[in-house]
Structures are given as C-alpha cells and as structure tokens.
Design an enzyme around this catalytic site. Structure first.
Site, PDB file in Angstrom:
ATOM      1  N   ASN A   8     -45.743   6.784  12.931  1.00 27.02           N
ATOM      2  CA  ASN A   8     -45.448   8.219  13.089  1.00 27.02           C
ATOM      3  C   ASN A   8     -44.403   8.365  14.199  1.00 27.02           C
ATOM      4  O   ASN A   8     -44.731   8.310  15.376  1.00 27.02           O
ATOM      5  CB  ASN A   8     -46.748   8.955  13.443  1.00 27.02           C
ATOM      6  CG  ASN A   8     -46.517  10.431  13.718  1.00 27.02           C
ATOM      7  OD1 ASN A   8     -45.436  10.959  13.454  1.00 27.02           O
ATOM      8  ND2 ASN A   8     -47.535  11.103  14.243  1.00 27.02           N
ATOM      9  N   LYS A  10     -42.878  10.937  15.023  1.00 23.76           N
ATOM     10  CA  LYS A  10     -42.899  12.288  15.625  1.00 23.76           C
ATOM     11  C   LYS A  10     -41.467  12.833  15.690  1.00 23.76           C
ATOM     12  O   LYS A  10     -40.693  12.588  14.766  1.00 23.76           O
ATOM     13  CB  LYS A  10     -43.595  12.246  16.990  1.00 23.76           C
ATOM     14  CG  LYS A  10     -44.952  11.534  16.902  1.00 23.76           C
ATOM     15  CD  LYS A  10     -45.810  11.724  18.097  1.00 23.76           C
ATOM     16  CE  LYS A  10     -47.138  11.000  17.876  1.00 23.76           C
ATOM     17  NZ  LYS A  10     -48.095  11.213  18.944  1.00 23.76           N
ATOM     18  N   HIS A  92     -52.192  16.786  11.923  1.00 20.45           N
ATOM     19  CA  HIS A  92     -52.086  16.027  13.175  1.00 20.45           C
ATOM     20  C   HIS A  92     -52.423  16.948  14.349  1.00 20.45           C
ATOM     21  O   HIS A  92     -52.081  18.129  14.335  1.00 20.45           O
ATOM     22  CB  HIS A  92     -50.664  15.452  13.310  1.00 20.45           C
ATOM     23  CG  HIS A  92     -50.550  14.474  14.435  1.00 20.45           C
ATOM     24  ND1 HIS A  92     -50.435  14.881  15.747  1.00 20.45           N
ATOM     25  CD2 HIS A  92     -50.578  13.124  14.451  1.00 20.45           C
ATOM     26  CE1 HIS A  92     -50.388  13.802  16.517  1.00 20.45           C
ATOM     27  NE2 HIS A  92     -50.472  12.729  15.759  1.00 20.45           N
ATOM     28  N   GLU A  94     -51.149  17.344  17.152  1.00 18.82           N
ATOM     29  CA  GLU A  94     -50.007  18.033  17.783  1.00 18.82           C
ATOM     30  C   GLU A  94     -49.625  19.267  16.978  1.00 18.82           C
ATOM     31  O   GLU A  94     -49.211  20.284  17.545  1.00 18.82           O
ATOM     32  CB  GLU A  94     -48.816  17.067  17.928  1.00 18.82           C
ATOM     33  CG  GLU A  94     -49.068  16.082  19.061  1.00 18.82           C
ATOM     34  CD  GLU A  94     -48.362  14.742  18.910  1.00 18.82           C
ATOM     35  OE1 GLU A  94     -47.449  14.619  18.087  1.00 18.82           O
ATOM     36  OE2 GLU A  94     -48.763  13.807  19.626  1.00 18.82           O
ATOM     37  N   GLU A 166     -58.319  10.191  14.900  1.00 13.62           N
ATOM     38  CA  GLU A 166     -57.385  10.232  16.020  1.00 13.62           C
ATOM     39  C   GLU A 166     -57.979  11.066  17.149  1.00 13.62           C
ATOM     40  O   GLU A 166     -57.758  12.285  17.211  1.00 13.62           O
ATOM     41  CB  GLU A 166     -56.068  10.880  15.567  1.00 13.62           C
ATOM     42  CG  GLU A 166     -55.284  10.046  14.587  1.00 13.62           C
ATOM     43  CD  GLU A 166     -53.803  10.081  14.934  1.00 13.62           C
ATOM     44  OE1 GLU A 166     -53.213   9.012  15.051  1.00 13.62           O
ATOM     45  OE2 GLU A 166     -53.260  11.178  15.133  1.00 13.62           O
ATOM     46  N   GLY A 172     -51.175   9.253  22.829  1.00 17.02           N
ATOM     47  CA  GLY A 172     -50.098   9.262  23.818  1.00 17.02           C
ATOM     48  C   GLY A 172     -50.581   9.165  25.254  1.00 17.02           C
ATOM     49  O   GLY A 172     -49.819   9.389  26.188  1.00 17.02           O
ATOM     50  N   SER A 212     -52.844   5.548  21.067  1.00 15.58           N
ATOM     51  CA  SER A 212     -52.494   4.500  22.024  1.00 15.58           C
ATOM     52  C   SER A 212     -52.685   3.079  21.478  1.00 15.58           C
ATOM     53  O   SER A 212     -53.106   2.169  22.207  1.00 15.58           O
ATOM     54  CB  SER A 212     -53.276   4.682  23.336  1.00 15.58           C
ATOM     55  OG  SER A 212     -52.924   5.916  23.941  1.00 15.58           O
ATOM     56  N   GLY A 234     -46.114   6.295  19.705  1.00 15.23           N
ATOM     57  CA  GLY A 234     -45.145   5.726  20.645  1.00 15.23           C
ATOM     58  C   GLY A 234     -44.704   4.307  20.334  1.00 15.23           C
ATOM     59  O   GLY A 234     -43.491   4.010  20.312  1.00 15.23           O
TER      60      GLY A 234
END
Ligand code: PGA
Length: 250
Positions: A8, A10, A92, A94, A166, A172, A212, A234
């Site tokens: 992902n 993002k 998600h 976010e 998640e 993150g 993470s 990330g």
C-alpha cells in the site's frame, strides 16, 4: 495457499518517474519468487501507466460505489476493474479517520467491488484506546458485520473477500502487533465469518496482517501468527525492504 503480499503505497511517491523506479526494482527483486501473490497498490494516478507496462497484479486504495456520473473527484469500482485492477483496499483506517469513511460507506464500497468483480481487501482493527478498554473483539465484530451486511453466502464465496487485520495503533507507528495478538485476532475474524457464513469453507478465507511490518518481522506473522498475507505501508516504498518481506514470507 500462497501468501498475499500487498504493497500500500498510500499517497506516495511524488512523481510517476519515482513510482516507475520503485516498481521496476520490486519487479526485478521478486522475479524468481513463485509462491507469493504480490499486489501493488499505488495512487490512482499511477495505476494505468504502471499497469500498461506489466502483467502485475494491482489494487486500488479505495473504490466508489456508483459506476459513473456526477461525483466529482471519485473513481468507481467499475472504472478500476476496467483499468485492470484485481483488488481494492476498502475501509482503510486512514480513510475512516481523515475522509469520513463510515461503516455504511464501507459496506456500499464492498458491495460495489463484489458486484464488479474486484476482490475487496476489507481493513478492520481497533484503535489504541479501544485496545486499552478491551474492545478489540467488539470492534472487529461490529466492523465486519457492517461491512458485510447484505453480502450473501454465495457472493462471499465467489468474491474471495480478503480481510486485513490492521490495528490502528500499529499502523505507521513502528510498534507492530505481537505475533500472538495477530494470531488471536485472525482466529477471531475467522470465527466471526464462520458464524455469519456457516456454509463457507472458512479455511479458504485470506486474512492479512498490517501495521509496521518490515523485513525483520514479516515471516513471524506468516509462520508464527499464521496469517495468509501482509498489508504493508511504509516498508513497501523501499524496494530492498519490500523484497525482503516477500522473500521471508514464502
Ligand atoms: P505501515 O502501514 O506498514 O506503514 O504501518 C500499513 C497500512 O496502513 O496498511
């Protein structure tokens, strides 16, 4: 079952040139690996140019439920399917946190994805405060029940919906969930689905872990926690790290 490893990206990177560079390094790095299903989820803007250059699997980071029309700024599940996407990440955290995604809109998006033939990757997970209050189970039950409302047994079976655990506090944050916790959340998700869809062969349901994940911990989630794949943020933008994740997951 091959592990499903989803990158992902993002809202990264800033240019198509960089996107192409990350993509080609990843492709080259995982070339010989046959026993993992690797899916890249770039920003919408880069989907078509990356897709045109390869037969790779792609996921959208969201999908709107109406097929077309006066919905400025949206991209529909059908457009994404037509553009060659196989998957769509839906719900998600976010999107829930910054873009007012609700359980109701998640449900509409899941239904649209299922109708269109995009495989939804439904994201669920508790926040830090919900975790502290011991609400993980109730959050997972509620998010899954509302996301899958009015999805029939046969749709569930045919669409091969993927569920990503998640935990919001792990995303993150550099504080990944322990393998034990991921294992128990995945078991719980499997039970919730078993209760809702008694006729489904629930062992075929793919449950991912995300939050993470890096090259050092990836294999623990697959091999110790027993999840069926990973959703990586990330670390998926660093080709060498992402390749390490894929290598250690098979
Ligand atoms: P992270 O993100 O790997 O950067 O924690 C995971 C995700 O948001 O899917």
């Amino acid at each position: 079952m091959k592990p499903l490893i989803v990158a992902n990206w993002k809202m990264n990177p800033l240019t198509l040139k960089e996107a192409k560079s990350i993509f080609s390094s990843v492709k080259a790095g995982i070339k010989g690996i046959k026993n993992a299903e690797v899916v890249i989820s770039p920003p919408f803007l880069y989907l078509a140019p990356l897709k045109s250059a390869s037969s790779f699997l792609f996921a959208a980071q969201d999908a709107y439920w109406e097929d077309k029309g006066a919905f400025t700024g949206e991209i529909s599940a059908l457009m994404l399917k037509n553009a060659g996407c196989g998957y769509a990440i839906i719900g998600h955290s976010e999107r829930r946190k910054y873009f007012h995604e609700t359980d109701e809109s998640v449900n509409k998006k899941i239904k649209a994805a299922v109708k269109t033939g995009l495989t939804p990757i439904l994201c669920v997970g508790e926040t830090q405060s919900e975790k502290e209050r011991g609400e993980t189970e109730s959050v997972l039950r509620k998010e899954i029940a509302s996301a899958l409302e009015n999805i029939s047994d046969s749709e569930m079976e045919a669409s091969k919906i993927v569920i990503a655990y998640e935990p919001v506090w792990a995303i993150g944050s550099g504080t990944p969930c322990s393998f034990d916790q991921a294992k128990s959340a995945a078991g719980l998700i499997r039970n919730i689905i078993r209760q809702k869809y008694p006729s489904l062969e629930v062992q075929k349901l793919r449950i991912l872990y995300g939050g993470s994940v890096n090259g050092g911990n990836a294999s623990g989630y697959i091999k110790e926690a027993g999840v069926n794949g990973l959703l990586i943020g990330g670390a998926s933008l660093i080709p060498s790290e992402f390749v390490k994740i894929v290598e250690s997951s098979v």
